[in-house]
Each structure stands twice: as C-alpha cells, then as structure tokens.
Design a protein around this motif. Structure first.
Motif, short mmCIF file in Angstrom:
data_model
loop_
_atom_site.label_atom_id
_atom_site.label_comp_id
_atom_site.label_asym_id
_atom_site.label_seq_id
_atom_site.Cartn_x
_atom_site.Cartn_y
_atom_site.Cartn_z
N UNK A 125 0.86 -1.19 0.00
CA UNK A 125 0.00 0.00 0.00
C UNK A 125 0.89 1.24 0.00
N UNK A 126 1.50 1.50 -1.15
CA UNK A 126 2.35 2.68 -1.28
C UNK A 126 3.82 2.40 -1.06
N UNK A 148 -8.32 2.74 1.05
CA UNK A 148 -8.63 1.82 -0.04
C UNK A 148 -9.18 0.47 0.44
N UNK A 149 -8.55 -0.12 1.43
CA UNK A 149 -8.98 -1.46 1.85
C UNK A 149 -10.06 -1.40 2.92
N UNK A 244 -9.95 -4.61 -7.50
CA UNK A 244 -10.88 -3.59 -7.00
C UNK A 244 -10.73 -2.21 -7.64
N UNK A 245 -9.55 -1.93 -8.20
CA UNK A 245 -9.32 -0.58 -8.69
C UNK A 245 -9.07 -0.53 -10.20
N UNK A 246 -9.34 -1.64 -10.84
CA UNK A 246 -9.14 -1.68 -12.27
C UNK A 246 -10.27 -2.50 -12.88
N UNK A 247 -10.90 -1.95 -13.89
CA UNK A 247 -12.10 -2.58 -14.45
C UNK A 247 -11.77 -3.68 -15.46
N UNK A 248 -10.50 -3.83 -15.79
CA UNK A 248 -10.18 -4.71 -16.91
C UNK A 248 -10.08 -6.19 -16.56
N UNK A 249 -10.27 -6.49 -15.28
CA UNK A 249 -10.31 -7.90 -14.87
C UNK A 249 -9.01 -8.64 -15.22
#
Ligand code: ZN
Ligand code: ZN
Length: 379
Positions: A125-126, A148-149, A244-249
């Motif tokens: 996380x960073x 985020x989590x 969770x943060x990317x739609x491209x699966x």
C-alpha cells in the motif's frame, strides 16, 4: 376455556378431557419447580455464607494476639468476595478488543517489532521497507490502507481496527499456492556436473558476499535462505488493486519463476542473474479479452503496481519495489526485458533490509503470527 372456544371445541366430553390434560401439565410443572428449588438452586446459594465467614475471619484476625496473626499470615488468603453478590469476570482478549477499538496503539515516531511487521504486511500500500520505525512512509501506508482497503476515515495511526483489518487482508488474499510455485525447480533439471540440487531455496552459496557493502547488488552471488517476505505481501496488495481498482479484470495466473539457485542458473546455459536468489518473482497474467496483446496486458498490470504499490522501473530508486521493463519502457540499451511476464523484486533495498531473517521457506513464515495475537502477547 377461552382457548377451547377459539378452537371451536364445544362437545362437553372433549372440553373435560382437554382441561384434565391441562391440569395434569400444571401439576408436572409445579413439582418440577419444587425439585428445582430444593435440589438445584438452594445448594448453590453459598455466596452469602462464604462472604460473611470471610468478614468474620478478618475481624478476628484484627483482634487476636500477634502470634495468631503470624500464623494466619502464613495461610494463603482467599480474595474477598463482595458481600453484595456482584462478580466480575475479565477476558483479556475480549478486553483488548473492547477498549482498544479506537485507541492509538502506534503513531509516527514510535519504534517496535510490531511496527516492523506492519511495515512488511502493508508494504504493497504505497511501498515500504521492513524497519521497526513508524516513519512518514508508514503513516502514508496506513492512510492508503484505511482509504482503499478498510474504507474508513484516514487517520494514519494504528488502532485495533487497523490490526484486525491486516489479519482480514491476509486471510482474504492467500498466497500458499504462489509460494509453492516460487520454490526453486532445479531438482527437475539436468544439472551441470558437480552442481547439487537445492531444497527449493539454494544451498547458501557465496555467503561471504551476504553483507559485503562493496559488492554491487547486481553481482551479489549469495543464495539467500528463502524468499523475501515483502514480495508476497506486495503480491497480495497488487492482487487487491487489480481486482478492486481496475475494471479490466486482469488476473494473476501463477508465479512462473521465483527462487533460482546457482545449480538452476548453470543448468540454464550458465545464466548469470542473481536477483532471483530470493529477491524476485516472475508473474504470468491472464485476461479475458483477446483484443489485447499479452505484452500490453503485462504493461497495464505493471502500471497498477506502479500507481498503488509505488513500484519503479529499473533499480535507480532505493528501497522500493523494482520492475523489469516491458515493451512500453524498453530502450535500445535494455538487455533484460519482461515482455510477456511481470518481474518485480526487492533488489533496491538497502542491505539492512536484506538480512537473512526476512527470507523465509514457507507461506506460514511469510504470514507470521496474526496481528491480533502479536498485540495480545505484547500485553
Ligand atoms: Zn535450486
Ligand atoms: Zn525475473
């Protein structure tokens, strides 16, 4: 009678029968209650007696002679029962949960072995190194994890809610399979004469170079005694962000390559690279879209690791996760290029963050004790 009316039972003989049954049941309940009172409740009413006896003993002790007092002092005393009959039972684990929910356990400037664990476990996380200090990076890392989590207000301090969330994060993203895939595979190869098979994590060769500051990291030949814990915690966080943060699966298929000992290197045409001796993982990805090339997919997935885990291309930046370049970042000078897989490593970590203790031989050791038990054991 009202009940019988309601049920529409009017025949006198049926009503008599029903009321007899009710009487019978009442008698049964009543006799049970008498037995309950006499045989179970009365014998357990010992509290008042004991409390009174204790009060009397104390008064006696105060008024008797010194000799007797001395004798009494040698007899262990029961702790006094309260005469009002109130009892208190305190469960330590439950108490930690109850009181510490929002209490600050650690904040910026603190130093503790538990902080080192947090710096390892939330490294994705960073980005962070396994220090026992609560640094600015730690604070930012906690904030990112909360945002985020946990999806709670960012405070940047560690409380019991953060502790519990780290344990949940660990359970939600298991790494056992990945760890097994990352073991050295030299036992499946035809080895160069004179080379020995390793148990999955090298044979400790070139130990003298381990902490030698003069050796350039790229040429440090030491076979570290396991895989660096930070790699797998970053893998967890990256997996979380991919889903969770990317739609491209984009999905992690497997760890293609993890540990590669010298026997393994030699069997591969005397390969020279050293960062797979505990410090690197190669990941294969899958994607349900045939329109995008594998090269593009890997570059996209790398960008997720750069955005959220603070990974960097190549090794110029110290103490971060480093990535080998793909097609997008390729320069004419690049020799090592990871086009169809993702290579990330902890090679840029300072030597103090590459001590043997961070390299482990099992998924259980990657995980360590749960954060909750670490806090509870600390007392
Ligand atoms: Zn090996
Ligand atoms: Zn690699």
């Amino acid at each position: 009678e009202a009940g019988l009316d309601e049920l529409g039972i009017t025949e006198p003989y049926l009503r008599d029968f029903a009321l007899d049954v009710v009487d019978e049941a009442h008698k049964h309940v009543k006799s049970n209650w008498q037995l309950e009172k006499a045989q179970r409740i009365k014998p357990s009413l010992w509290w008042q007696q004991v409390a009174q006896a204790q009060a009397q003993t104390q008064t006696q002790t105060q008024t008797t002679s010194t000799e007797q007092s001395d004798a009494n002092a040698n007899t262990p005393k029961l702790s006094n029962l309260s005469t009002d009959g109130k009892a208190w039972f305190i469960h330590p684990v439950a108490m930690v949960d109850y009181f510490a929910g929002n209490n600050i356990l650690f904040k910026k400037g603190d130093k503790d072995e538990i902080i080192r664990e947090i710096n390892i476990r939330l490294a994705g996380f960073g980005g962070n190194v396994p220090t026992d200090e609560f640094t600015e990076r730690t604070e930012n890392m906690i904030k990112q994890f909360q945002r985020d989590y946990m999806q709670v207000e960012e405070t940047g301090v560690v409380d019991m809610n953060v502790i519990k969330a780290i344990d949940e994060f660990q359970e939600e993203y298991p790494i056992e399979t990945y760890f097994t895939q990352a073991k050295c595979k030299c036992s499946t190869l035809k080895l160069v004469e004179g080379d020995k098979v390793c148990g999955g994590f090298g044979n400790g060769k070139f130990e003298k170079q381990k902490q030698d500051a003069n050796t350039i990291e790229m040429y440090r030949k030491y076979e570290y005694p396991g895989l660096h814990r930070t790699l797998f915690w970053v893998l967890r966080a990256w997996k979380f962000y991919l889903s969770h943060f990317d739609q491209r699966n984009m999905k992690i298929e497997l760890v293609k390559s993890g540990y590669r000992c010298w026997s393994d290197n030699n069997a591969h045409n005397f390969r020279k690279s050293t960062n797979h001796m505990g410090k690197a993982l190669d990941i294969h990805m899958i994607y349900n879209n045939t329109k995008i090339s594998l090269e593009n997919l890997c570059d996209d997935a790398r960008e997720v690791m750069i955005s959220y885990c603070n990974a960097h291309y190549r090794w110029q930046v110290k103490n971060v996760i480093s990535l080998e370049v793909g097609i997008r970042e390729k320069t004419p000078k690049d020799t090592a290029i990871a086009a169809t897989w993702i290579h990330f490593d902890v090679r840029s970590f300072e030597l103090k963050y590459l001590e043997d203790k961070y390299f482990v031989k099992s998924a259980e050791q990657v995980n360590g004790l749960s954060m909750r038990s670490l806090i509870t054991n600390k007392g």
